[in-house]
Design a protein around this motif. Structure first.
Motif, PDB file in Angstrom:
ATOM      1  N   ASP A 256       0.868  -1.181   0.000  1.00 54.66           N
ATOM      2  CA  ASP A 256       0.000   0.000   0.000  1.00 54.66           C
ATOM      3  C   ASP A 256       0.904   1.229   0.000  1.00 54.66           C
ATOM      4  O   ASP A 256       2.137   1.111   0.097  1.00 54.66           O
ATOM      5  N   THR A 257       0.303   2.391  -0.099  1.00 52.82           N
ATOM      6  CA  THR A 257       1.068   3.625   0.039  1.00 52.82           C
ATOM      7  C   THR A 257       1.559   3.769   1.475  1.00 52.82           C
ATOM      8  O   THR A 257       1.031   3.122   2.398  1.00 52.82           O
ATOM      9  N   THR A 258       2.544   4.617   1.667  1.00 56.32           N
ATOM     10  CA  THR A 258       3.096   4.876   2.993  1.00 56.32           C
ATOM     11  C   THR A 258       3.198   6.378   3.214  1.00 56.32           C
ATOM     12  O   THR A 258       3.169   7.157   2.252  1.00 56.32           O
ATOM     13  N   PRO A 259       3.326   6.835   4.464  1.00 57.98           N
ATOM     14  CA  PRO A 259       3.495   8.267   4.725  1.00 57.98           C
ATOM     15  C   PRO A 259       4.666   8.834   3.920  1.00 57.98           C
ATOM     16  O   PRO A 259       5.685   8.163   3.725  1.00 57.98           O
ATOM     17  N   VAL A 260       4.506  10.057   3.452  1.00 58.30           N
ATOM     18  CA  VAL A 260       5.457  10.626   2.493  1.00 58.30           C
ATOM     19  C   VAL A 260       6.846  10.880   3.069  1.00 58.30           C
ATOM     20  O   VAL A 260       7.792  11.105   2.314  1.00 58.30           O
ATOM     21  N   LYS A 261       7.005  10.839   4.375  1.00 59.58           N
ATOM     22  CA  LYS A 261       8.333  11.043   4.961  1.00 59.58           C
ATOM     23  C   LYS A 261       8.864   9.784   5.658  1.00 59.58           C
ATOM     24  O   LYS A 261       9.812   9.858   6.437  1.00 59.58           O
ATOM     25  N   ARG A 262       8.285   8.666   5.335  1.00 61.21           N
ATOM     26  CA  ARG A 262       8.684   7.429   6.022  1.00 61.21           C
ATOM     27  C   ARG A 262      10.107   7.000   5.627  1.00 61.21           C
ATOM     28  O   ARG A 262      10.884   6.563   6.475  1.00 61.21           O
ATOM     29  N   TYR A 263      10.455   7.126   4.351  1.00 62.61           N
ATOM     30  CA  TYR A 263      11.731   6.595   3.871  1.00 62.61           C
ATOM     31  C   TYR A 263      12.792   7.691   3.826  1.00 62.61           C
ATOM     32  O   TYR A 263      13.258   8.101   2.761  1.00 62.61           O
ATOM     33  N   SER A 264      13.202   8.117   4.998  1.00 66.60           N
ATOM     34  CA  SER A 264      14.185   9.198   5.078  1.00 66.60           C
ATOM     35  C   SER A 264      15.560   8.755   4.590  1.00 66.60           C
ATOM     36  O   SER A 264      16.371   9.581   4.156  1.00 66.60           O
ATOM     37  N   ALA A 265      15.841   7.449   4.644  1.00 68.67           N
ATOM     38  CA  ALA A 265      17.138   6.952   4.172  1.00 68.67           C
ATOM     39  C   ALA A 265      17.197   6.877   2.643  1.00 68.67           C
ATOM     40  O   ALA A 265      18.260   6.625   2.082  1.00 68.67           O
ATOM     41  N   GLY A 266      16.074   7.099   1.992  1.00 68.10           N
ATOM     42  CA  GLY A 266      16.058   7.013   0.534  1.00 68.10           C
ATOM     43  C   GLY A 266      15.922   8.356  -0.154  1.00 68.10           C
ATOM     44  O   GLY A 266      15.590   8.413  -1.338  1.00 68.10           O
ATOM     45  N   ILE A 267      16.185   9.452   0.578  1.00 69.36           N
ATOM     46  CA  ILE A 267      16.028  10.772  -0.030  1.00 69.36           C
ATOM     47  C   ILE A 267      17.050  10.971  -1.147  1.00 69.36           C
ATOM     48  O   ILE A 267      18.092  10.321  -1.208  1.00 69.36           O
ATOM     49  N   SER A 268      16.717  11.885  -2.039  1.00 70.29           N
ATOM     50  CA  SER A 268      17.592  12.173  -3.179  1.00 70.29           C
ATOM     51  C   SER A 268      18.760  13.049  -2.737  1.00 70.29           C
ATOM     52  O   SER A 268      18.782  13.561  -1.604  1.00 70.29           O
ATOM     53  N   PRO A 269      19.740  13.272  -3.621  1.00 65.71           N
ATOM     54  CA  PRO A 269      20.886  14.130  -3.263  1.00 65.71           C
ATOM     55  C   PRO A 269      20.494  15.561  -2.924  1.00 65.71           C
ATOM     56  O   PRO A 269      21.278  16.288  -2.312  1.00 65.71           O
ATOM     57  N   TYR A 270      19.284  15.963  -3.308  1.00 61.73           N
ATOM     58  CA  TYR A 270      18.800  17.303  -2.973  1.00 61.73           C
ATOM     59  C   TYR A 270      17.829  17.281  -1.799  1.00 61.73           C
ATOM     60  O   TYR A 270      17.259  18.306  -1.442  1.00 61.73           O
ATOM     61  N   GLY A 271      17.599  16.088  -1.219  1.00 60.60           N
ATOM     62  CA  GLY A 271      16.770  15.991  -0.024  1.00 60.60           C
ATOM     63  C   GLY A 271      15.296  15.746  -0.258  1.00 60.60           C
ATOM     64  O   GLY A 271      14.482  15.974   0.642  1.00 60.60           O
ATOM     65  N   LEU A 272      14.901  15.219  -1.428  1.00 58.75           N
ATOM     66  CA  LEU A 272      13.492  14.944  -1.714  1.00 58.75           C
ATOM     67  C   LEU A 272      13.128  13.517  -1.344  1.00 58.75           C
ATOM     68  O   LEU A 272      13.911  12.582  -1.544  1.00 58.75           O
ATOM     69  N   TYR A 273      11.920  13.347  -0.819  1.00 58.43           N
ATOM     70  CA  TYR A 273      11.405  12.031  -0.439  1.00 58.43           C
ATOM     71  C   TYR A 273      10.674  11.358  -1.600  1.00 58.43           C
ATOM     72  O   TYR A 273      10.096  12.021  -2.469  1.00 58.43           O
ATOM     73  N   ASP A 274      10.671  10.024  -1.558  1.00 54.30           N
ATOM     74  CA  ASP A 274       9.857   9.198  -2.462  1.00 54.30           C
ATOM     75  C   ASP A 274      10.124   9.448  -3.937  1.00 54.30           C
ATOM     76  O   ASP A 274       9.214   9.329  -4.771  1.00 54.30           O
ATOM     77  N   MET A 275      11.355   9.752  -4.303  1.00 57.02           N
ATOM     78  CA  MET A 275      11.675   9.850  -5.729  1.00 57.02           C
ATOM     79  C   MET A 275      11.871   8.464  -6.332  1.00 57.02           C
ATOM     80  O   MET A 275      12.100   8.322  -7.538  1.00 57.02           O
ATOM     81  N   ALA A 276      11.785   7.441  -5.504  1.00 60.41           N
ATOM     82  CA  ALA A 276      11.717   6.045  -5.947  1.00 60.41           C
ATOM     83  C   ALA A 276      10.625   5.376  -5.131  1.00 60.41           C
ATOM     84  O   ALA A 276      10.687   5.341  -3.905  1.00 60.41           O
ATOM     85  N   GLY A 277       9.592   4.883  -5.783  1.00 59.63           N
ATOM     86  CA  GLY A 277       8.536   4.169  -5.086  1.00 59.63           C
ATOM     87  C   GLY A 277       7.441   5.042  -4.500  1.00 59.63           C
ATOM     88  O   GLY A 277       7.380   6.242  -4.738  1.00 59.63           O
TER      89      GLY A 277
END
Length: 362
Positions: A256-277
């Protein structure tokens, strides 16, 4: 004696009578069954023809379905259907492991690109500033589709992009203020309980555009999205070139979907969340080949499939591009370069979006 001559019954002429003038009792034994048999034969021929057509259509649809599954690493590389699943820990793809070969390695945060803003520049709340400059766009890795090639350098001016996906809570404010239609699955115009910080889903490209206008922003282009997702070094995923299932909501690991800040270890080099998945993200870009792409241009046309399974080009229409993969997608679809062309009026439980804004020139 009468002068009227009597004709012998033997020489009496008979008047031909049509079958249509006969009663059932007068018809010859073969006449009625023959007509019935004729009608039955015609009906059987028609039924057999219909079965043949259905069979051909079914075979064509099955063939198209098989052809739609991309053979990784081989040209020309057809599309894998969105949401397709492959083994999460594919042996053909490097995966983060600890010294013992397990999945317990500590998660190192993505190294961030230092960004400086011009004095006096105000970054909108919830947005991140991406500075002007070039980056590498496209992919040439073994899993790259034909439409991701060639890798090329793109220069972009500075812009702002949302740090997170647009959430249900965000979208609720929009539909209430504009008396806008609510997404499917919302009851009494309210999102599902406890999902306020999940990304909004079941939104079409047109819904995303309407929200963006209300917010005073716009949808991001593919170029803007990709630079924000991978930085400037051409990496495959926001955190690097090794797939790590702990850094993204993909491949049905959550379901299912997850909260938009759940995957903090997967942020992009500019600090964006959920740029994958999590959810695929609508962009403003039409589906078109990159400069220097050598694939047949017909592959970029918009098509519809008719009842027989035949693809028919729809002239004057184009697909819009979704990016980033989703909770249903495999790791290949979640690469920073993967493109998913889709009809702009489509919506799904794994389609969402984020927005961008123009930044003052520096």
């Amino acid at each position: 004696m009468s002068n009227v001559e009597k004709k012998s019954p033997v020489h009496e002429q008979e008047t031909p009578i049509s079958d249509d003038d006969l009663s059932l009792a007068e018809m010859t034994p073969w006449a009625l069954p023959w007509k019935a048999i004729s009608i039955t034969v015609v009906a059987l021929v028609l039924i057999a023809g219909a079965i043949q057509i259905v069979g051909l259509a079914s075979n064509r649809i099955n063939r198209l379905s098989k052809e739609s599954v991309r053979t990784h690493g081989k040209e020309p590389g057809n599309f894998r259907p969105m949401g397709g699943v492959v083994p999460r820990l594919s042996s053909s793809l490097p995966v983060v492991k600890d010294a013992n070969g397990g999945m317990n390695a500590s998660l190192m945060p993505t190294k961030q690109i230092a960004v400086q803003t011009k004095a006096g520049m105000s970054v909108p709340k919830g947005f991140i500033y991406i500075p002007p400059g070039p980056f590498l766009m496209g992919g040439d890795d073994p899993f790259a589709n034909f439409d991701e090639k060639p890798v090329h350098k793109v220069f972009l001016p500075g812009y702002f992009i949302r740090k997170t996906l647009v959430t249900n809570k965000d979208y609720k404010k929009f539909i209430d203020s504009q008396n806008y239609i609510a997404p499917p699955g919302w009851k009494n115009r309210n999102y599902p309980p406890s999902k306020g910080d999940h990304p909004v889903t079941f939104v079409s490209y047109y819904n995303a555009v309407d929200y963006s206008k209300w917010e005073g922003s716009r949808l991001c282009s593919e170029e803007e999205w990709e630079k924000a997702a991978r930085g400037t070094d051409g990496r495959m995923w926001p955190w690097g070139n090794q797939w790590d299932p702990r850094r993204a909501n993909a491949n049905y690991t959550v379901g299912d979907t997850t909260p938009v800040k759940r995957y903090s270890a997967g942020i992009s080099p500019y600090g964006l969340y959920d740029m994958a998945g999590n959810v695929f993200e609508w962009t403003s870009s039409d589906y078109a080949p990159y400069p220097g792409n050598t694939a047949n241009k017909a592959r970029y046309f918009a098509y519809k499939v008719d009842a027989t399974g035949t693809l028919n080009r729809v002239r004057g229409k184009v697909y819009k591009v979704l990016r980033g993969g989703s909770w249903k997608s495999d790791q290949y679809s979640a690469r920073t370069t993967a493109r998913n062309p889709t009809w702009p009026d489509y919506a799904s439980d794994f389609f969402g979006f984020r927005t961008c804004k123009d930044a003052p020139s520096q």
